[in-house]
Design an enzyme around this catalytic site. Structure first.
Site, mmCIF file in Angstrom:
data_model
loop_
_atom_site.group_PDB
_atom_site.id
_atom_site.type_symbol
_atom_site.label_atom_id
_atom_site.label_comp_id
_atom_site.label_asym_id
_atom_site.label_seq_id
_atom_site.Cartn_x
_atom_site.Cartn_y
_atom_site.Cartn_z
ATOM 1 N N HIS A 51 91.005 50.677 46.438
ATOM 2 C CA HIS A 51 90.798 51.250 44.921
ATOM 3 C C HIS A 51 91.977 51.075 44.293
ATOM 4 O O HIS A 51 92.029 50.801 43.066
ATOM 5 C CB HIS A 51 90.418 52.570 45.050
ATOM 6 C CG HIS A 51 90.065 53.461 43.918
ATOM 7 N ND1 HIS A 51 88.908 53.634 43.398
ATOM 8 C CD2 HIS A 51 90.773 53.924 42.974
ATOM 9 C CE1 HIS A 51 88.809 54.168 42.261
ATOM 10 N NE2 HIS A 51 90.158 54.273 41.870
ATOM 11 N N GLU A 52 93.077 51.596 44.670
ATOM 12 C CA GLU A 52 94.350 51.536 44.277
ATOM 13 C C GLU A 52 95.020 50.249 43.833
ATOM 14 O O GLU A 52 95.594 49.951 42.833
ATOM 15 C CB GLU A 52 95.431 52.410 44.838
ATOM 16 C CG GLU A 52 94.885 53.976 45.037
ATOM 17 C CD GLU A 52 94.754 54.539 43.884
ATOM 18 O OE1 GLU A 52 95.164 54.051 42.508
ATOM 19 O OE2 GLU A 52 93.667 55.723 43.731
ATOM 20 N N HIS A 55 93.421 48.956 40.636
ATOM 21 C CA HIS A 55 94.150 49.431 39.542
ATOM 22 C C HIS A 55 95.478 48.536 39.020
ATOM 23 O O HIS A 55 95.990 48.579 37.917
ATOM 24 C CB HIS A 55 94.656 50.739 39.655
ATOM 25 C CG HIS A 55 93.345 51.862 39.586
ATOM 26 N ND1 HIS A 55 92.988 52.014 38.193
ATOM 27 C CD2 HIS A 55 92.990 52.634 40.207
ATOM 28 C CE1 HIS A 55 91.819 53.003 38.298
ATOM 29 N NE2 HIS A 55 91.934 53.357 39.410
ATOM 30 N N HIS A 61 88.495 52.820 35.075
ATOM 31 C CA HIS A 61 87.219 52.603 35.603
ATOM 32 C C HIS A 61 86.098 52.151 34.993
ATOM 33 O O HIS A 61 85.050 52.815 34.982
ATOM 34 C CB HIS A 61 86.934 53.943 36.488
ATOM 35 C CG HIS A 61 87.883 54.571 37.187
ATOM 36 N ND1 HIS A 61 88.615 55.700 37.178
ATOM 37 C CD2 HIS A 61 88.343 53.950 38.471
ATOM 38 C CE1 HIS A 61 89.427 55.990 38.253
ATOM 39 N NE2 HIS A 61 89.280 54.926 38.961
#
Length: 92
Positions: A51-52, A55, A61
């Site tokens: 997830h990170e 980014h 998102h």
């Protein structure tokens, strides 16, 4: 990514943080209620890391974020499956 760090924010629901698109990635490794208890690796830590890492490319998102994150999860799953076929990969 220059720095990978464990962090323990006061907000127990915060699992990870990407600082300046990868200057640092911070991951909660331990349960908020028990500092001696780690979260499960594949179900939590690896998922938060993916997830990170997403980014680093997509800040918000958005639908593009979730599409890329799904692609990265698929790649990680393939890599883990391939590694399990090696005897020295028993740590996974």
């Amino acid at each position: 990514m220059k720095h990978l760090q464990e962090f323990c924010p006061k907000n127990g629901g915060l699992l990870g943080l990407n600082v300046n698109r990868g200057a640092a990635i911070k991951i909660r490794l331990r349960q908020p209620h028990d500092r001696n208890s780690f979260y499960p690796y594949e179900e939590h830590i690896l998922g938060t890391m993916v997830h990170e890492l997403t980014h680093m490319v997509e800040g918000s998102h958005s639908s593009r974020f979730y599409k890329l994150m799904d692609e990265l999860h698929d790649e990680v799953d393939r890599d883990i499956s391939g590694m399990r076929s090696y005897p020295s990969a028993s740590f996974i």
